[in-house]
Design a protein around this motif. Structure first.
Motif, PDB file in Angstrom:
ATOM      1  N   LYS A 127       0.670  -1.275   0.161  1.00 41.22           N
ATOM      2  CA  LYS A 127      -0.033  -0.017   0.280  1.00 41.22           C
ATOM      3  C   LYS A 127       0.804   1.344   0.076  1.00 41.22           C
ATOM      4  O   LYS A 127       0.822   2.331  -0.811  1.00 41.22           O
ATOM      5  N   ASN A 131       0.913   4.241  -2.655  1.00 42.89           N
ATOM      6  CA  ASN A 131       0.859   5.645  -2.384  1.00 42.89           C
ATOM      7  C   ASN A 131       2.207   6.358  -3.163  1.00 42.89           C
ATOM      8  O   ASN A 131       1.786   7.433  -3.411  1.00 42.89           O
ATOM      9  N   LYS A 387      -4.018   5.827   0.289  1.00 45.30           N
ATOM     10  CA  LYS A 387      -4.891   4.638   0.761  1.00 45.30           C
ATOM     11  C   LYS A 387      -4.401   4.441   2.360  1.00 45.30           C
ATOM     12  O   LYS A 387      -3.342   4.453   2.852  1.00 45.30           O
TER      13      LYS A 387
END
Length: 387
Positions: A127, A131, A387
């Motif tokens: 994640k 990003n 996120k």
């Protein structure tokens, strides 16, 4: 706020353990050990070799016996702390400090250091990498005069001295060639160190003043104002929260740029290259050839993550910013995060300590956080989309 004697008496075991840990932790300031002593000469050699040479960095000598320190940390009689939450906090702290000792002991021992760094600072998740890549898609070609490097270290020093007048604390300011950042705060001596041979842009001066003085110095002095020394020495995972607060201060003072945000994203890409086993030259090549960073920028980011043998701390700036941004946008209390070198995970315990009279609210408050008129639609869109 002075503690009354009955409170000290009631929590005598806690204060004893806190004082013991304070004596021990003074020896383990990681930043004093992780910065190479021969950056400039190795950089010259690396560039002369057409980016093929593997730099051989030298580091300060260890000033403590790690094994003895571990033993002293683990000999603390934590069962004497009656409150479960406070005892858990101190248990977590001992594990954290013990991990930092292992980091310092293994500096310049290749993967051994890297694995200790992983244990203390973690590594980017999928994640986090998504990003970072999301941020790197945005175009930051807007040229502004504020971004031109034109101020030397002495001019920077004068700027910081002037900026600090808005806070009522006295800190030390010194110049050094042995740091890998443009500026950094040494917490235990309340010192702001500037890189002597660095040229600062107007924007960078504003960024560093709000980041280093507006947050790192503020939390240093708030920590010193606490009855318990752990606020000064640092709670577990405080790096992520503290760096998040510091970059959020750049955002709130209107000097956070897309270029700066991208730098935090490149750091994540660079830290991620460590897990893939990249050498110094490989990470440099990734940033320089693939991502087209200029060679000095690429070297600087590569140095930051490869020093010691693979230092993963740099991925925490962006994750910290994302967490603090969301926390502040939800209207939550920033004061509690400025009470010292604290972390988001321990907010409930800090509030409990405050209710018991064992912790103070913040004496100094980051003035950038009082700005309500920051409007940067691009940055807001990016930060909200993480996120």
């Amino acid at each position: 706020m002075m503690l009354d004697d009955t409170l000290i008496e009631e929590y005598q075991s806690l204060f004893d353990i806190d004082a013991n840990l304070n004596r021990l932790v003074k020896k383990i300031e990681l930043l004093n050990y992780i910065n190479p002593l021969n950056i400039e000469s190795e950089k010259k050699q690396f560039f002369a070799s057409k980016y093929k040479y593997e730099p051989n960095f030298k580091y300060p000598k260890l000033k403590f016996n790690g094994y003895k320190l571990h033993r002293l940390f683990y000999s603390q009689r934590l069962e004497r702390i009656e409150d479960d939450d406070i005892r858990q906090l101190y248990e977590d702290i001992i594990y954290e400090y013990s991990g930092l000792i292992e980091c310092i002991e293994t500096i310049n021992q290749g993967r051994k250091f890297y694995f200790n760094s992983l244990k203390s600072f973690g590594t980017p998740t999928e994640k986090d990498i998504d990003n970072a890549k999301f941020i790197l898609r945005f175009d930051d070609t807007d040229f502004e005069e504020d971004m031109l490097p034109m101020y030397d270290a002495n001019e920077a020093k004068a700027y910081f001295e002037d900026f600090a007048k808005r806070y009522d604390f006295k800190y030390n300011l010194k110049l050094s060639t042995n740091i890998s950042a443009a500026a950094m705060v040494i917490n235990n001596t309340q010192t702001l160190v500037l890189r002597k041979n660095h040229k600062f842009s107007k924007n960078q001066l504003k960024v560093l003043a709000n980041h280093e003085i507006g947050v790192h110095m503020v939390t240093t002095f708030n920590g010193l104002n606490q009855p318990l020394k752990v606020f000064s020495n640092g709670l577990p995972n405080n790096v992520e929260t503290q760096e998040g607060l510091a970059v959020f201060s750049e955002y709130k003072s209107g000097c956070l740029t897309l270029t700066r945000l991208k730098e935090l994203a490149y750091r994540i890409i660079a830290v991620d290259s460590l897990i893939k086993g990249y050498s110094f030259a490989d990470t440099f090549d990734l940033l320089y050839s693939q991502y087209k960073l200029n060679k000095n920028k690429a070297f600087s980011i590569t140095l930051r993550v490869h020093r010691g043998g693979g230092f993963t701390k740099d991925h925490l700036y962006l994750t910290g910013l994302e967490k603090v941004y969301k926390y502040a946008k939800a209207g939550k209390d920033l004061d509690v995060l400025l009470t010292g070198k604290v972390s988001l995970e321990y907010i409930d315990t800090i509030k409990k300590l405050q209710e018991l009279g064992l912790a103070n609210t913040s004496k100094h408050f980051t003035d950038a956080y009082l700005n309500d008129d920051v409007a940067n639609k691009n940055l807001d869109f990016i930060l909200k989309s993480l996120k």
